[in-house]
Scaffold this motif. Structure first.
Motif, mmCIF file in Angstrom:
data_model
loop_
_atom_site.group_PDB
_atom_site.id
_atom_site.type_symbol
_atom_site.label_atom_id
_atom_site.label_comp_id
_atom_site.label_asym_id
_atom_site.label_seq_id
_atom_site.Cartn_x
_atom_site.Cartn_y
_atom_site.Cartn_z
ATOM 1 N N CYS A 72 -62.162 27.271 78.128
ATOM 2 C CA CYS A 72 -63.155 26.842 77.220
ATOM 3 C C CYS A 72 -64.313 27.802 77.405
ATOM 4 O O CYS A 72 -64.348 28.851 78.204
ATOM 5 C CB CYS A 72 -63.875 25.436 77.928
ATOM 6 N N ASP A 73 -65.602 27.654 76.725
ATOM 7 C CA ASP A 73 -66.702 28.411 76.653
ATOM 8 C C ASP A 73 -67.354 28.306 77.889
ATOM 9 O O ASP A 73 -67.318 27.397 78.409
ATOM 10 C CB ASP A 73 -67.263 28.636 75.585
ATOM 11 N N LYS A 74 -68.548 29.024 77.847
ATOM 12 C CA LYS A 74 -69.321 28.678 79.035
ATOM 13 C C LYS A 74 -70.210 27.474 79.144
ATOM 14 O O LYS A 74 -70.354 26.920 80.166
ATOM 15 C CB LYS A 74 -70.770 29.781 79.042
ATOM 16 N N ASN A 75 -69.972 26.754 78.120
ATOM 17 C CA ASN A 75 -70.598 25.237 78.050
ATOM 18 C C ASN A 75 -69.411 24.322 77.977
ATOM 19 O O ASN A 75 -69.885 23.270 77.899
ATOM 20 C CB ASN A 75 -71.478 25.061 76.766
ATOM 21 N N GLY A 76 -68.143 24.883 78.320
ATOM 22 C CA GLY A 76 -67.134 23.633 78.464
ATOM 23 C C GLY A 76 -66.668 23.392 77.375
ATOM 24 O O GLY A 76 -65.671 22.169 77.198
ATOM 25 N N GLY A 89 -66.865 29.726 66.479
ATOM 26 C CA GLY A 89 -67.479 31.046 66.897
ATOM 27 C C GLY A 89 -67.836 31.178 68.108
ATOM 28 O O GLY A 89 -68.671 31.931 68.708
ATOM 29 N N ASN A 90 -67.081 30.523 69.019
ATOM 30 C CA ASN A 90 -67.366 30.629 70.596
ATOM 31 C C ASN A 90 -65.995 31.560 71.263
ATOM 32 O O ASN A 90 -65.942 31.225 72.378
ATOM 33 C CB ASN A 90 -67.388 29.419 71.299
ATOM 34 N N VAL A 91 -65.197 32.246 70.556
ATOM 35 C CA VAL A 91 -64.275 33.023 70.978
ATOM 36 C C VAL A 91 -64.785 34.386 71.397
ATOM 37 O O VAL A 91 -65.429 35.010 70.736
ATOM 38 C CB VAL A 91 -63.064 33.007 69.890
ATOM 39 N N LEU A 92 -64.378 34.617 72.723
ATOM 40 C CA LEU A 92 -64.570 35.851 72.967
ATOM 41 C C LEU A 92 -63.605 37.008 72.633
ATOM 42 O O LEU A 92 -62.426 36.573 72.623
ATOM 43 C CB LEU A 92 -64.734 36.058 74.704
ATOM 44 N N ASP A 93 -64.021 38.238 72.184
ATOM 45 C CA ASP A 93 -62.852 39.330 71.997
ATOM 46 C C ASP A 93 -62.452 39.972 73.036
ATOM 47 O O ASP A 93 -63.275 40.691 73.703
ATOM 48 C CB ASP A 93 -63.636 40.197 70.963
ATOM 49 N N PRO A 117 -55.646 27.554 88.941
ATOM 50 C CA PRO A 117 -54.880 27.579 87.583
ATOM 51 C C PRO A 117 -55.028 26.334 86.567
ATOM 52 O O PRO A 117 -55.211 26.663 85.467
ATOM 53 C CB PRO A 117 -53.745 28.263 87.737
ATOM 54 N N TRP A 118 -54.641 25.297 87.229
ATOM 55 C CA TRP A 118 -54.574 24.120 86.576
ATOM 56 C C TRP A 118 -55.964 23.514 86.268
ATOM 57 O O TRP A 118 -55.908 22.412 85.408
ATOM 58 C CB TRP A 118 -53.714 23.181 87.334
ATOM 59 N N ASN A 119 -56.927 23.943 86.566
ATOM 60 C CA ASN A 119 -58.133 23.218 86.268
ATOM 61 C C ASN A 119 -58.732 23.788 84.906
ATOM 62 O O ASN A 119 -58.471 25.136 84.493
ATOM 63 C CB ASN A 119 -59.494 23.737 87.208
ATOM 64 N N THR A 120 -59.520 23.102 84.167
ATOM 65 C CA THR A 120 -60.118 23.432 82.957
ATOM 66 C C THR A 120 -61.048 24.620 83.213
ATOM 67 O O THR A 120 -61.779 24.440 84.169
ATOM 68 C CB THR A 120 -60.644 22.455 81.994
ATOM 69 N N ARG A 121 -61.032 26.021 82.772
ATOM 70 C CA ARG A 121 -61.831 26.941 83.238
ATOM 71 C C ARG A 121 -63.044 27.423 82.095
ATOM 72 O O ARG A 121 -62.519 27.323 80.808
ATOM 73 C CB ARG A 121 -61.154 27.977 83.643
ATOM 74 N N ARG A 122 -64.078 27.898 82.539
ATOM 75 C CA ARG A 122 -65.069 28.180 81.704
ATOM 76 C C ARG A 122 -65.085 29.796 81.580
ATOM 77 O O ARG A 122 -64.968 30.587 82.563
ATOM 78 C CB ARG A 122 -66.285 27.730 82.180
ATOM 79 N N PHE A 123 -64.956 30.169 80.501
ATOM 80 C CA PHE A 123 -64.773 31.727 80.274
ATOM 81 C C PHE A 123 -65.935 32.458 79.564
ATOM 82 O O PHE A 123 -65.950 32.023 78.204
ATOM 83 C CB PHE A 123 -63.327 32.042 79.366
ATOM 84 N N PHE A 124 -66.691 33.083 80.250
ATOM 85 C CA PHE A 124 -67.845 33.718 79.861
ATOM 86 C C PHE A 124 -67.974 35.221 80.321
ATOM 87 O O PHE A 124 -67.547 35.434 81.579
ATOM 88 C CB PHE A 124 -68.985 32.763 79.944
ATOM 89 N N TRP A 153 -59.425 39.421 87.008
ATOM 90 C CA TRP A 153 -59.523 39.056 88.226
ATOM 91 C C TRP A 153 -60.675 37.627 88.030
ATOM 92 O O TRP A 153 -60.465 36.764 88.943
ATOM 93 C CB TRP A 153 -60.451 39.951 89.053
ATOM 94 N N PHE A 154 -61.340 37.706 87.130
ATOM 95 C CA PHE A 154 -62.358 36.600 86.895
ATOM 96 C C PHE A 154 -61.512 35.158 86.487
ATOM 97 O O PHE A 154 -61.541 34.333 87.156
ATOM 98 C CB PHE A 154 -63.244 36.602 85.604
ATOM 99 N N LEU A 155 -60.328 35.413 85.873
ATOM 100 C CA LEU A 155 -59.323 34.236 85.464
ATOM 101 C C LEU A 155 -58.607 33.830 86.655
ATOM 102 O O LEU A 155 -58.567 32.490 87.049
ATOM 103 C CB LEU A 155 -58.534 34.796 84.279
#
Length: 818
Positions: free
Chosen positions: A352-356, A364-368, A391-398, A383-385
């Protein structure tokens, strides 16, 4: 094709404005709120079964019986009238109810979602676009009771957000329900990460399994290998060789995908006429689900290889694959081999994005990722991922998280590597020529080697359990210790020559650790690992593997483990950490020397470790002496308060006010000591009271001029009193810090020597600097590589700095060598 009621609910016939209506009695007040209605008859839903009714339109003329009332429990009393229109071709429940009541499946919509010609008023119109016209037509014909907008869940295309239609079609099925129990049993044999997916999300899906519709209508794809004759006879072809033998037109090779394979015709076993392949292709999930067997072309070849590779050690995919690949692999392996296709499965959470919020191009919340790779490097993203959450948790990717991971771990590792390379190049260090047995190295070197082997074991154990986040945490801790303890404490040894045994020990050790760690971290951050390996190994050793990714993964060298040394050093690091926390809380810079630190350590082994490594603690915390104690009562005053929440639930509830008064009057240190020994006993109005740890809240207050910090049974206390010599020494260290900053800002190399000059405008303060230089001038020159430290002749030259409240102007210049 029918109307459906709930068989157990009460329905009624009512009159309103001269017309008769049927509906659920429970919904009369909602549908006809405020209306003057008369209920003339009541009945159950079962009583209405079989009643015929007049349809709204007669576009269809089915041969089977239609337009009558049926009953099913899925009809609810939450909204509507309690009577549901059944269209078996357009809904899961509709189809189920239709099958149970032998209703015709009438399809008045084509594959483009448009009405067929039979629907004459709206033929060729997309069904959703015709809604308004249909409502107007019903109103004009007097068949519309009321209309309005109802908010409810509806399926939309996940790619383009177009509304979707439920659509019944003829399909080929695998009767998976026939082996449902076997599939569920095989699922029990699989190790799921996280475990709850096995019996939860996936297990529930299997319990509600339906037959697998495997046919699809596509122009290209894996063909459904069924040939059919107009007489009705059909056969399933089991292999390419069988197709070759039965084909009327012989061939050596053929493209087996549709449409090319459709050219192959075979003779019908029943009537001798031509048989042609059915037009459908196979669901692509069947393709991927059969990979455990199809990848080896088993059973036609690679029999032994298949047996050695099946089932797979592990698979890994996102949680949505519980309805996809995880399922198709398990089903196909069960009906082919009576076993699961994989031993372990790691289920990935959604990104998900930084706001979950789930990432979507339309939002428009996809990172390139390519931009992130260019800015931070692929290693940082990886490394961030790996390290941000399991791994099995929903992760915020920002982006900020990636930047932080890059700085926290990769930046630190890069700094250690760059530090080593700089000094190794200066000393022409060659690991093939410069070696030293581990037993001959310093205690600090043996410690970091032991720690590395410990981390190798931790990482391997974590990865064997598919706990990648635990592995990354172990490596992050190690890199932090490597940089902020080992390298920082070894810095002076790297300034020396490798001709010196201690310096050689440091160079050999850091080279070994960096090379070993590059192999350890290679699967996680392949690029920095390769960079380190290529420079430190492949460049100088032609016999070494060409890449770090061709090296064996590190194993624990048990002979290099030293558990007692790790424990001793770990305890010393805890003491230093607490000491720094005490300094920070009282705003005492580490550059300011202090007279003494007292350490309370109840364990004799810890006190012995501190005794052996006392010099390290004194240097790290800049104290002149360390005193060890087994009891810290004299360092801290304890303030004991009742825990109202706990006492309020127990037998002393009525005594709370008097307990509070008693504790306020008692010695907090005595109470604390008694509780630590098992309980503090006293009396209230003749009633015995014993307070345990959970019954009180403990606050600490430093005794005298001490800065105190406690962690568990460990307490450190710093003497805050500053004598004149301590103040002057702190001033010297502060000036060293400013000159070192100026060296870095000027871009000087670590070995460059300088000339330094100073000036203080305030005469009273100038005397302090003069006195400090008399006592510590040589120290300042040694630390900053200054060949001279003179008074400035130009009071405007250089830069001005605040050194412990004294404004000092400093100028430096590089010493020119001949």
């Amino acid at each position: 094709m029918a109307l459906c009621v709930n068989p157990r609910e009460t329905y009624c016939r009512l009159t309103w404005e001269g017309d008769d209506y049927y509906m659920a009695k429970a919904l009369v007040g909602t549908v006809l709120e405020g209306k003057d209605v008369t209920i003339t008859e009541e009945m159950t839903g079962s009583d209405l079964k079989g009643m015929a009714y007049e349809p709204l339109y007669h576009f269809a003329q089915p041969k089977e019986k239609a337009w009558y009332v049926v009953a099913d429990d899925y009809v609810t009393m939450t909204d509507g009238t309690g009577i549901v229109h059944i269209a078996p071709a357009f809904g899961e429940d509709d189809y189920r109810v239709g099958q149970a009541n032998n209703l015709p499946v009438v399809q008045m919509v084509n594959l483009e979602g448009k009405f067929k010609p039979e629907v004459t008023p709206w033929a060729g119109r997309f069904v959703k676009e015709a809604d308004g016209d249909i409502i107007r037509d019903l109103k004009a014909s007097g068949k519309l009771f009321s209309s309005g907008r109802i908010k409810h869940t509806y399926p939309f295309c996940w790619r383009c957000d177009s509304p979707l239609l439920y659509y019944a079609r003829h399909s080929w099925f695998i009767r998976t329900t026939a082996i449902k129990d076997e599939i569920i049993a095989n699922n029990k044999k699989i190790n799921w990460y996280p475990e709850h997916i096995r019996d939860g999300r996936f297990g529930n899906f299997l319990e509600n399994m339906i037959d697998w519709a495997i046919s699809r209508d596509r122009y290209w794809g894996t063909p459904l290998p069924i040939w059919k004759c107009h007489c009705g006879h059909q056969i399933l072809i089991g292999s390419k060789e069988e197709l070759k033998k039965r084909a009327l037109k012989k061939f050596d090779e053929i493209e087996l995908h549709k449409p090319y394979v459709d050219e192959v015709e075979i003779a019908c076993d029943k009537c001798g006429d031509l048989m042609k392949r059915v037009p459908e292709v196979i669901d692509c999930w069947f393709d991927s689900g059969a990979m455990h067997t199809a990848q080896w072309h088993y059973p036609f070849e690679n029999v032994e290889k298949f047996k050695s590779q099946f089932p797979a050690d592990f698979i890994c995919e996102a949680v949505d694959q519980t309805r996809g690949w995880f399922y198709s692999l398990l089903v196909t392996s069960t009906f082919l081999h009576k076993a699961p296709a994989y031993k372990n499965v790691v289920v990935l959470g959604l990104i998900c994005d930084k706001n979950g919020i789930k990432m979507s191009k339309s939002k428009g919340n996809v990172l390139d990722c390519m931009q992130l790779f260019d800015k931070y490097g692929a290693d940082a993203v990886r490394w961030f991922l790996y390290s941000s959450t399991a791994p099995w948790n929903t992760r915020r990717f920002f982006e900020d998280g990636i930047a932080e991971a890059q700085s926290r771990f990769l930046g630190t590792l890069q700094n250690v590597y760059s530090f080593f390379v700089m000094y190794a190049n200066t000393e022409n260090f060659d690991p093939k020529q410069h070696t030293m047995p581990l037993a001959q190295r310093t205690e600090l070197d043996r410690w970091i080697v032991s720690r590395f082997n410990r981390v190798v074991g931790d990482v391997r154990t974590a990865m064997d359990a598919f706990e990648v986040t635990r592995a990354t945490a172990a490596m992050e801790t190690f890199v932090d210790e490597l940089s902020n303890w080992y390298v920082r404490r070894s810095r002076r040894r790297f300034w020396g020559s490798i001709a010196d045994a201690e310096s050689l020990s440091a160079f050999v050790t850091l080279w070994e650790v960096l090379v070993g760690f590059s192999r350890l971290v290679a699967p996680f951050t392949p690029f920095i690992a390769e960079s380190i390996y290529q420079n430190l190994v492949a460049r100088i050793d032609a016999k070494a593997p060409r890449s770090v990714h061709l090296c064996d993964y590190p194993v624990v060298e048990t002979a290099q483990l030293d558990e007692m040394l790790e424990r001793r050093m770990g305890f010393v690091m805890r003491v230093v950490q607490l000491g720094r926390a005490a300094r920070n809380e009282d705003n005492l810079k580490v550059r300011q020397p202090l007279a003494e630190m007292k350490v309370v350590a109840p364990e004799a082994a810890d006190r012995a470790a501190l005794e052996a490594m006392q010099a390290i603690v004194m240097e790290e915390l800049n104290v002149k002496a360390v005193t060890m104690l087994s009891d810290g009562g004299a360092l801290t005053n304890y303030i004991i308060k009742p825990n109202f929440r706990t006492i309020g639930k127990g037998p002393y509830k009525a005594f709370i006010p008097k307990i509070k008064a008693h504790l306020e009057a008692a010695s907090g240190n005595d109470v604390h000591k008694a509780i630590a020994a098992g309980g503090y006993a006293f009396e209230i109005d003749g009633n015995p009271v014993t307070l345990k740890t959970e019954d009180v809240e403990v606050c600490t207050q430093a005794a005298g001029e001490l800065a105190v910090q406690t962690e568990g049974t460990l307490t450190v206390a710093l003497d805050k009193k500053l004598t004149r010599p301590l103040i002057l020494e702190g001033l010297a260290r502060e000036l060293v810090n400013k000159i070192q900053f100026m060296r870095k800002d000027a871009g000087l190399d670590v070995q460059d020597r300088i000339r330094a000059a100073w000036y203080v405008a305030d005469e009273a303060k100038r005397a302090d600097i003069v006195e400090m230089l008399l006592n510590h001038g040589d120290y300042i020159c040694q630390e900053t590589l200054a060949v001279s430290l003179q008074a400035l002749t130009d009071p405007t030259a250089g830069s001005e700095w605040n050194c412990n409240g004294i404004m000092v102007r400093v100028e430096i210049s590089k010493e020119q060598t001949q």
